[in-house]
Design a protein around this motif. Structure first.
Motif, PDB file in Angstrom:
ATOM      1  N   THR A  15       0.858  -1.180   0.000  1.00  0.00           N
ATOM      2  CA  THR A  15       0.000   0.000   0.000  1.00  0.00           C
ATOM      3  C   THR A  15       0.892   1.226   0.000  1.00  0.00           C
ATOM      4  O   THR A  15       1.774   1.364   0.848  1.00  0.00           O
ATOM      5  CB  THR A  15      -0.915   0.007   1.246  1.00  0.00           C
ATOM      6  OG1 THR A  15      -1.699  -1.182   1.239  1.00  0.00           O
ATOM      7  CG2 THR A  15      -1.832   1.220   1.240  1.00  0.00           C
ATOM      8  N   LEU A  16       0.661   2.097  -0.955  1.00  0.00           N
ATOM      9  CA  LEU A  16       1.476   3.303  -1.100  1.00  0.00           C
ATOM     10  C   LEU A  16       0.772   4.489  -0.462  1.00  0.00           C
ATOM     11  O   LEU A  16      -0.458   4.535  -0.389  1.00  0.00           O
ATOM     12  CB  LEU A  16       1.730   3.580  -2.581  1.00  0.00           C
ATOM     13  CG  LEU A  16       2.454   2.486  -3.354  1.00  0.00           C
ATOM     14  CD1 LEU A  16       2.464   2.809  -4.844  1.00  0.00           C
ATOM     15  CD2 LEU A  16       3.866   2.300  -2.841  1.00  0.00           C
ATOM     16  N   ASN A  74       0.344  10.532  -3.691  1.00  0.00           N
ATOM     17  CA  ASN A  74      -0.385  10.582  -4.961  1.00  0.00           C
ATOM     18  C   ASN A  74      -0.145   9.280  -5.715  1.00  0.00           C
ATOM     19  O   ASN A  74       0.908   9.081  -6.318  1.00  0.00           O
ATOM     20  CB  ASN A  74       0.064  11.778  -5.791  1.00  0.00           C
ATOM     21  CG  ASN A  74      -0.361  13.082  -5.168  1.00  0.00           C
ATOM     22  OD1 ASN A  74      -1.420  13.158  -4.548  1.00  0.00           O
ATOM     23  ND2 ASN A  74       0.451  14.107  -5.317  1.00  0.00           N
ATOM     24  N   VAL A  75      -1.152   8.395  -5.692  1.00  0.00           N
ATOM     25  CA  VAL A  75      -0.999   7.018  -6.153  1.00  0.00           C
ATOM     26  C   VAL A  75      -1.723   6.770  -7.476  1.00  0.00           C
ATOM     27  O   VAL A  75      -2.878   7.161  -7.642  1.00  0.00           O
ATOM     28  CB  VAL A  75      -1.556   6.048  -5.088  1.00  0.00           C
ATOM     29  CG1 VAL A  75      -1.506   4.613  -5.572  1.00  0.00           C
ATOM     30  CG2 VAL A  75      -0.811   6.202  -3.779  1.00  0.00           C
ATOM     31  N   TYR A  76      -1.032   6.113  -8.401  1.00  0.00           N
ATOM     32  CA  TYR A  76      -1.659   5.563  -9.594  1.00  0.00           C
ATOM     33  C   TYR A  76      -2.076   4.143  -9.254  1.00  0.00           C
ATOM     34  O   TYR A  76      -1.334   3.419  -8.577  1.00  0.00           O
ATOM     35  CB  TYR A  76      -0.673   5.559 -10.770  1.00  0.00           C
ATOM     36  CG  TYR A  76      -0.474   6.938 -11.352  1.00  0.00           C
ATOM     37  CD1 TYR A  76      -1.227   7.370 -12.435  1.00  0.00           C
ATOM     38  CD2 TYR A  76       0.451   7.812 -10.805  1.00  0.00           C
ATOM     39  CE1 TYR A  76      -1.062   8.642 -12.965  1.00  0.00           C
ATOM     40  CE2 TYR A  76       0.628   9.086 -11.321  1.00  0.00           C
ATOM     41  CZ  TYR A  76      -0.141   9.500 -12.404  1.00  0.00           C
ATOM     42  OH  TYR A  76       0.019  10.753 -12.910  1.00  0.00           O
ATOM     43  N   SER A  77      -3.263   3.735  -9.698  1.00  0.00           N
ATOM     44  CA  SER A  77      -3.780   2.413  -9.348  1.00  0.00           C
ATOM     45  C   SER A  77      -4.408   1.735 -10.561  1.00  0.00           C
ATOM     46  O   SER A  77      -4.722   2.385 -11.558  1.00  0.00           O
ATOM     47  CB  SER A  77      -4.801   2.525  -8.210  1.00  0.00           C
ATOM     48  OG  SER A  77      -5.844   3.390  -8.576  1.00  0.00           O
ATOM     49  N   CYS A  78      -4.614   0.433 -10.458  1.00  0.00           N
ATOM     50  CA  CYS A  78      -5.246  -0.355 -11.517  1.00  0.00           C
ATOM     51  C   CYS A  78      -6.690   0.111 -11.685  1.00  0.00           C
ATOM     52  O   CYS A  78      -7.423   0.227 -10.695  1.00  0.00           O
ATOM     53  CB  CYS A  78      -5.205  -1.838 -11.159  1.00  0.00           C
ATOM     54  SG  CYS A  78      -6.071  -2.892 -12.355  1.00  0.00           S
ATOM     55  N   LYS A  79      -7.110   0.366 -12.919  1.00  0.00           N
ATOM     56  CA  LYS A  79      -8.468   0.863 -13.119  1.00  0.00           C
ATOM     57  C   LYS A  79      -9.521  -0.209 -12.872  1.00  0.00           C
ATOM     58  O   LYS A  79     -10.671   0.107 -12.640  1.00  0.00           O
ATOM     59  CB  LYS A  79      -8.628   1.478 -14.503  1.00  0.00           C
ATOM     60  CG  LYS A  79      -8.868   0.517 -15.628  1.00  0.00           C
ATOM     61  CD  LYS A  79      -9.197   1.268 -16.898  1.00  0.00           C
ATOM     62  CE  LYS A  79      -9.588   0.325 -18.008  1.00  0.00           C
ATOM     63  NZ  LYS A  79      -9.883   1.031 -19.235  1.00  0.00           N
ATOM     64  N   LYS A 124      -8.289  -1.359  -8.527  1.00  0.00           N
ATOM     65  CA  LYS A 124      -7.866  -0.237  -7.668  1.00  0.00           C
ATOM     66  C   LYS A 124      -6.629  -0.522  -6.802  1.00  0.00           C
ATOM     67  O   LYS A 124      -6.335   0.219  -5.877  1.00  0.00           O
ATOM     68  CB  LYS A 124      -9.016   0.241  -6.782  1.00  0.00           C
ATOM     69  CG  LYS A 124     -10.347   0.395  -7.482  1.00  0.00           C
ATOM     70  CD  LYS A 124     -10.610   1.782  -7.908  1.00  0.00           C
ATOM     71  CE  LYS A 124     -11.998   2.047  -8.465  1.00  0.00           C
ATOM     72  NZ  LYS A 124     -12.525   1.190  -9.471  1.00  0.00           N
ATOM     73  N   ILE A 125      -5.900  -1.585  -7.099  1.00  0.00           N
ATOM     74  CA  ILE A 125      -4.670  -1.875  -6.361  1.00  0.00           C
ATOM     75  C   ILE A 125      -3.615  -0.817  -6.697  1.00  0.00           C
ATOM     76  O   ILE A 125      -3.482  -0.398  -7.846  1.00  0.00           O
ATOM     77  CB  ILE A 125      -4.159  -3.298  -6.693  1.00  0.00           C
ATOM     78  CG1 ILE A 125      -5.036  -4.316  -5.969  1.00  0.00           C
ATOM     79  CG2 ILE A 125      -2.695  -3.489  -6.331  1.00  0.00           C
ATOM     80  CD1 ILE A 125      -4.680  -5.755  -6.245  1.00  0.00           C
ATOM     81  N   HIS A 126      -2.886  -0.365  -5.685  1.00  0.00           N
ATOM     82  CA  HIS A 126      -1.844   0.644  -5.869  1.00  0.00           C
ATOM     83  C   HIS A 126      -0.728   0.111  -6.767  1.00  0.00           C
ATOM     84  O   HIS A 126      -0.307  -1.032  -6.632  1.00  0.00           O
ATOM     85  CB  HIS A 126      -1.241   1.038  -4.526  1.00  0.00           C
ATOM     86  CG  HIS A 126      -2.193   1.811  -3.674  1.00  0.00           C
ATOM     87  ND1 HIS A 126      -1.843   2.267  -2.428  1.00  0.00           N
ATOM     88  CD2 HIS A 126      -3.468   2.217  -3.864  1.00  0.00           C
ATOM     89  CE1 HIS A 126      -2.856   2.927  -1.897  1.00  0.00           C
ATOM     90  NE2 HIS A 126      -3.868   2.897  -2.748  1.00  0.00           N
ATOM     91  N   VAL A 134       4.879  -1.170  -8.139  1.00  0.00           N
ATOM     92  CA  VAL A 134       4.662  -2.265  -7.189  1.00  0.00           C
ATOM     93  C   VAL A 134       3.396  -3.034  -7.566  1.00  0.00           C
ATOM     94  O   VAL A 134       2.610  -2.591  -8.398  1.00  0.00           O
ATOM     95  CB  VAL A 134       4.561  -1.745  -5.727  1.00  0.00           C
ATOM     96  CG1 VAL A 134       5.852  -1.071  -5.302  1.00  0.00           C
ATOM     97  CG2 VAL A 134       3.373  -0.816  -5.546  1.00  0.00           C
ATOM     98  N   ASN A 135       3.216  -4.174  -6.923  1.00  0.00           N
ATOM     99  CA  ASN A 135       2.024  -5.004  -7.077  1.00  0.00           C
ATOM    100  C   ASN A 135       1.800  -5.466  -8.521  1.00  0.00           C
ATOM    101  O   ASN A 135       0.673  -5.488  -9.016  1.00  0.00           O
ATOM    102  CB  ASN A 135       0.780  -4.276  -6.538  1.00  0.00           C
ATOM    103  CG  ASN A 135       0.899  -3.976  -5.060  1.00  0.00           C
ATOM    104  OD1 ASN A 135       1.458  -4.766  -4.298  1.00  0.00           O
ATOM    105  ND2 ASN A 135       0.391  -2.830  -4.638  1.00  0.00           N
ATOM    106  N   VAL A 136       2.900  -5.811  -9.184  1.00  0.00           N
ATOM    107  CA  VAL A 136       2.823  -6.347 -10.543  1.00  0.00           C
ATOM    108  C   VAL A 136       3.608  -7.655 -10.631  1.00  0.00           C
ATOM    109  O   VAL A 136       4.506  -7.908  -9.822  1.00  0.00           O
ATOM    110  CB  VAL A 136       3.366  -5.353 -11.603  1.00  0.00           C
ATOM    111  CG1 VAL A 136       2.505  -4.109 -11.668  1.00  0.00           C
ATOM    112  CG2 VAL A 136       4.815  -4.992 -11.364  1.00  0.00           C
ATOM    113  N   THR A 137       3.238  -8.464 -11.596  1.00  0.00           N
ATOM    114  CA  THR A 137       4.028  -9.638 -11.964  1.00  0.00           C
ATOM    115  C   THR A 137       4.522  -9.412 -13.380  1.00  0.00           C
ATOM    116  O   THR A 137       3.970  -8.576 -14.115  1.00  0.00           O
ATOM    117  CB  THR A 137       3.201 -10.932 -11.896  1.00  0.00           C
ATOM    118  OG1 THR A 137       2.088 -10.823 -12.784  1.00  0.00           O
ATOM    119  CG2 THR A 137       2.717 -11.214 -10.493  1.00  0.00           C
ATOM    120  N   ILE A 138       5.549 -10.140 -13.749  1.00  0.00           N
ATOM    121  CA  ILE A 138       6.121  -9.938 -15.084  1.00  0.00           C
ATOM    122  C   ILE A 138       5.890 -11.165 -15.959  1.00  0.00           C
ATOM    123  O   ILE A 138       5.790 -12.285 -15.478  1.00  0.00           O
ATOM    124  CB  ILE A 138       7.618  -9.595 -15.023  1.00  0.00           C
ATOM    125  CG1 ILE A 138       8.428 -10.709 -14.363  1.00  0.00           C
ATOM    126  CG2 ILE A 138       7.832  -8.281 -14.293  1.00  0.00           C
ATOM    127  CD1 ILE A 138       9.923 -10.514 -14.471  1.00  0.00           C
TER     128      ILE A 138
END
Length: 129
Positions: A8-9, A12-17, A20-22, A48-52
């Motif tokens: 959790t950030l 000013n956070v960008y998140s998944c549309k 809504k995960i940060h 953060v909160n991504v897989t590749i």
């Protein structure tokens, strides 16, 4: 499936549309002048909160790069890509950095990007994967 641990950030956070995960902080933006198939994209220093996904070579407007797609850990949506290697010396600054496609994320104010509002801009960094 195991337990999902999320970062959790704060700020000013960008998140998944979709879920809504940060994903990233606005202070980690390196450039807002990138473009992708669907419009604007931002280059971030940290996400953060991504897989590749699988590593692959892609020919982009700025030359050949080795990249991996990045996916949201919450919903699995593809969000953009990470630069693993740039063959051109002038593009080395992208290595280890992340592209988030703006139509796939929510901005810090909670608004979503609408690609139809974007006109073709000349002179952008313009990596289109």
């Amino acid at each position: 499936m195991g337990r999902l641990f999320l970062i959790t950030l704060e700020g000013n956070v960008y998140s998944c549309k979709h879920c809504k995960i940060h994903l990233a902080l606005s202070k980690d933006i390196i450039s807002k002048t990138f473009h992708c198939r669907h419009g604007r994209a931002y280059l971030f220093d940290n996400v953060v909160n991504v897989t590749i996904g699988e590593q692959e070579e892609r020919m982009m407007i700025t030359g050949l790069h080795t990249v991996v797609d990045i996916f949201c850990v919450g919903c699995g949506s593809i969000l953009g890509w990470k630069y693993d290697f740039a063959y051109d010396k002038s593009q080395k600054y992208k290595e280890g950095k992340f592209i988030l496609e703006m139509f796939k994320v929510l901005s810090p104010d909670g608004s979503g990007y609408i690609a139809s509002h974007d006109l073709q801009l000349a002179g952008s960094d313009g990596d289109d994967a």
